[in-house]
Scaffold this motif. Structure first.
Motif: not given
Length: 203
Positions: A7-24
């Motif tokens: 399985a591959l998760l493609i996370n399309c948040t606008l926040k670059p790592s390592p910022a917290g992300s609800s999408t993550h």
């Protein structure tokens, strides 16, 4: 013994790592549920990569999509996760969808679209309405390029209108979200295994 799935998760948040992300956070919950069905995990936070605009598999220059595309092609299940902004999927999600458009002209050694026999799930999170609208867009786009969508193959959470609580800050997973996650993961794993055993025909 069941065949190993990837399985591959493609996370399309606008926040670059390592910022917290609800999408993550919600995406990881879906990946954990898939792991319970024997799926190994790979993850892409798309905003961390240089994905050039275009509808070709390789736009040349500093384009990082070719390496990311290889990871898409290696996966049995793609979990496509996006936040909601102004009632729409993120601009990062749109960029990824546009690059996937190139797969319409790519075929495997049987002459089938190259994404046939792969399964996609949609994950949508945000503090505003739009989850059903975004899911419909994702399902249509992903299905167009060859992915198969399982029954009840989306997981979403919308926060209370005009409030500022993010999904990642909730004290616990809402019951309905947990139920949707469990169902989507089980159905995706079942469908992916079915397709690995007997894929679509070339005709």
């Amino acid at each position: 013994m069941d065949e190993q799935l990837s399985a591959l998760l493609i996370n399309c948040t606008l926040k670059p790592s390592p910022a917290g992300s609800s999408t993550h956070v919600l995406g990881e919950q879906v990946m954990n549920a898939l792991a319970e069905h024997g799926a190994t995990a790979d993850r892409i936070r798309a905003v961390d990569h240089r994905i050039l605009p275009g509808v070709q598999t390789d736009m040349g220059g500093e384009d990082e999509w070719p390496e990311l595309r290889a990871r898409v092609l290696a996966a049995d299940i793609v979990v496509f996760a996006t936040p909601t902004w102004l009632g729409q999927h993120s601009s990062v999600a749109q960029r990824v969808l546009e690059r996937l458009d190139a797969e319409l002209s790519e075929t495997d050694d049987q002459g089938r679209p190259i994404l046939f026999d792969k399964v996609a799930l949609a994950v949508v999170v945000g503090n505003e309405d739009g989850a059903h609208h975004i899911t419909a867009i994702l399902f249509q786009a992903l299905n167009d390029v060859g992915f198969t969508i399982p029954a009840q193959g989306s997981v979403y959470w919308n926060g209370e209108a005009m409030q500022t609580t993010d999904y990642k800050d909730l004290p616990s997973v809402p019951e309905k979200v947990a139920q949707a996650t469990s169902t989507a993961a089980a159905n995706a794993a079942h469908l992916a295994r079915s397709l690995t055993q007997a894929g679509y025909s070339a005709g």
